[in-house]
Design a protein around this motif. Structure first.
Motif, PDB file in Angstrom:
ATOM      1  N   PHE A  86       0.818  -1.211   0.000  1.00 48.99           N
ATOM      2  CA  PHE A  86       0.000   0.000   0.000  1.00 48.99           C
ATOM      3  C   PHE A  86       0.851   1.259   0.000  1.00 48.99           C
ATOM      4  O   PHE A  86       2.073   1.196   0.043  1.00 48.99           O
ATOM      5  N   PHE A 117     -17.234  -3.854   4.203  1.00 51.78           N
ATOM      6  CA  PHE A 117     -16.647  -3.013   3.154  1.00 51.78           C
ATOM      7  C   PHE A 117     -15.365  -3.653   2.649  1.00 51.78           C
ATOM      8  O   PHE A 117     -14.526  -4.076   3.431  1.00 51.78           O
ATOM      9  N   LYS A 118     -15.271  -3.717   1.332  1.00 50.85           N
ATOM     10  CA  LYS A 118     -14.123  -4.396   0.723  1.00 50.85           C
ATOM     11  C   LYS A 118     -13.121  -3.369   0.206  1.00 50.85           C
ATOM     12  O   LYS A 118     -13.301  -2.822  -0.882  1.00 50.85           O
ATOM     13  N   PRO A 119     -12.088  -3.083   0.991  1.00 54.21           N
ATOM     14  CA  PRO A 119     -11.153  -2.025   0.592  1.00 54.21           C
ATOM     15  C   PRO A 119     -10.313  -2.451  -0.605  1.00 54.21           C
ATOM     16  O   PRO A 119      -9.978  -3.619  -0.760  1.00 54.21           O
ATOM     17  N   ASP A 120     -10.004  -1.484  -1.421  1.00 58.02           N
ATOM     18  CA  ASP A 120      -9.122  -1.703  -2.562  1.00 58.02           C
ATOM     19  C   ASP A 120      -7.822  -0.953  -2.281  1.00 58.02           C
ATOM     20  O   ASP A 120      -7.723   0.247  -2.519  1.00 58.02           O
ATOM     21  N   MET A 121      -6.850  -1.666  -1.754  1.00 58.68           N
ATOM     22  CA  MET A 121      -5.640  -0.995  -1.292  1.00 58.68           C
ATOM     23  C   MET A 121      -4.779  -0.459  -2.437  1.00 58.68           C
ATOM     24  O   MET A 121      -3.893   0.351  -2.217  1.00 58.68           O
ATOM     25  N   ARG A 123      -5.979   1.371  -4.634  1.00 60.39           N
ATOM     26  CA  ARG A 123      -6.517   2.702  -4.912  1.00 60.39           C
ATOM     27  C   ARG A 123      -6.399   3.626  -3.707  1.00 60.39           C
ATOM     28  O   ARG A 123      -6.565   4.822  -3.807  1.00 60.39           O
ATOM     29  N   THR A 124      -6.158   3.019  -2.551  1.00 59.63           N
ATOM     30  CA  THR A 124      -6.160   3.793  -1.315  1.00 59.63           C
ATOM     31  C   THR A 124      -4.780   4.341  -0.999  1.00 59.63           C
ATOM     32  O   THR A 124      -3.790   3.633  -1.128  1.00 59.63           O
TER      33      THR A 124
END
Lengths: 144, 144
Positions: A86, A117-121, A123-124
């Motif tokens: 990340f 909630f399914k994080p998209d690392m 994009r984060t």
DNA sequence: TTGCGTGCAAAGGTTTTGCATGGCA
DNA sequence: TGCCATGCAAAACCTTTGCACGCAA
């Protein structure tokens, strides 16, 4: 009409560059400049069009970092799930830090399991202050 | 030289629109078009400049959502401006989720202690997909 | 009246499109 | 030889800047 994809020098050059920089994100300009310097001119139109294809195929990820006007691309290793990678962006010096850390995948699992909630690392981006800049600020007594 | 901020029709119109759309992110164009349709023309230059100010004040958040070339802005409720809050942004429906969760503060401590980077969670947003949208996608068998 | 705010026009940068040419299969 | 791919130029966007004028205080 067959929609067959051809293998070309340009595509291979672009893909190679992306693979060699799998630990970093690159912009269209980065690609263009690098290839130019390596005596392998590729028009930006071609770069944009090929990245679009790679994006559809999932070979590449696209994201935008605040304050940057142009999009960033990063090669996605097919074997690796990039949950362990990340980004930290220093708001003072602008440096983008790539960090491999198992803690993040734990957090992602937690957010998904307990909060749905399914994080998209990919994009984060974590914004904050890097060690170098926070040290400088301390030395300056908090003044700019 | 006093740096006093004036109250103007244009600013009020923009801020009103943002407040009325606090559940969605809006683009500069959205604002411009809406105001135009309401017989209240405001130049885009003014919109950009005012949004910049609101951003500095923390009244508004700025996002870049995939597939959109232009920046998105969203009003932040002052009462919800709490340092214990973390933000999840669904990239499908655009919903902004405020989350209280000790796991993230633990992660922040870890990042700071072990990696020397001090995250600013007020500025950081997790991008991903919310439970509602991921359910919908499953029901559609992955089709859009 | 002061000086911040506004809006037009123009500039700057990124991305897309049109079209003729090049080159893989 | 078919078609896809390429690359130039131009267009289409988004955003910022310069500057003269407007307007709140």
């Amino acid at each position: 009409m067959n929609n067959i994809e051809y293998k070309t020098k340009q595509k291979q050059a672009i893909l190679n560059f992306l693979k060699n920089n799998r630990d970093n994100h690159v912009t269209v300009n980065d690609i263009s400049v690098y290839l130019e310097n390596n005596n392998c001119h590729v028009g930006i139109t071609t770069i944009y069009r090929y990245l679009d294809k790679l994006l559809e195929q999932g070979t590449v990820r696209k994201y935008t970092v605040d304050n940057s006007t142009s999009a960033c691309f990063q090669y996605v290793d097919p074997s690796k799930t990039c949950h362990e990678h990340f980004h930290l962006k220093c708001e003072v010096c602008g440096k983008l830090i790539h960090l491999h850390c198992s803690h993040i995948s734990e957090l992602c699992s937690h957010i998904f399991n307990d909060h749905g909630f399914k994080p998209d690392m990919m994009r984060t981006v974590f914004y904050g202050i890097c060690s170098v800049c926070s040290q400088k600020q301390e030395n300056n007594g908090g003044n700019l």
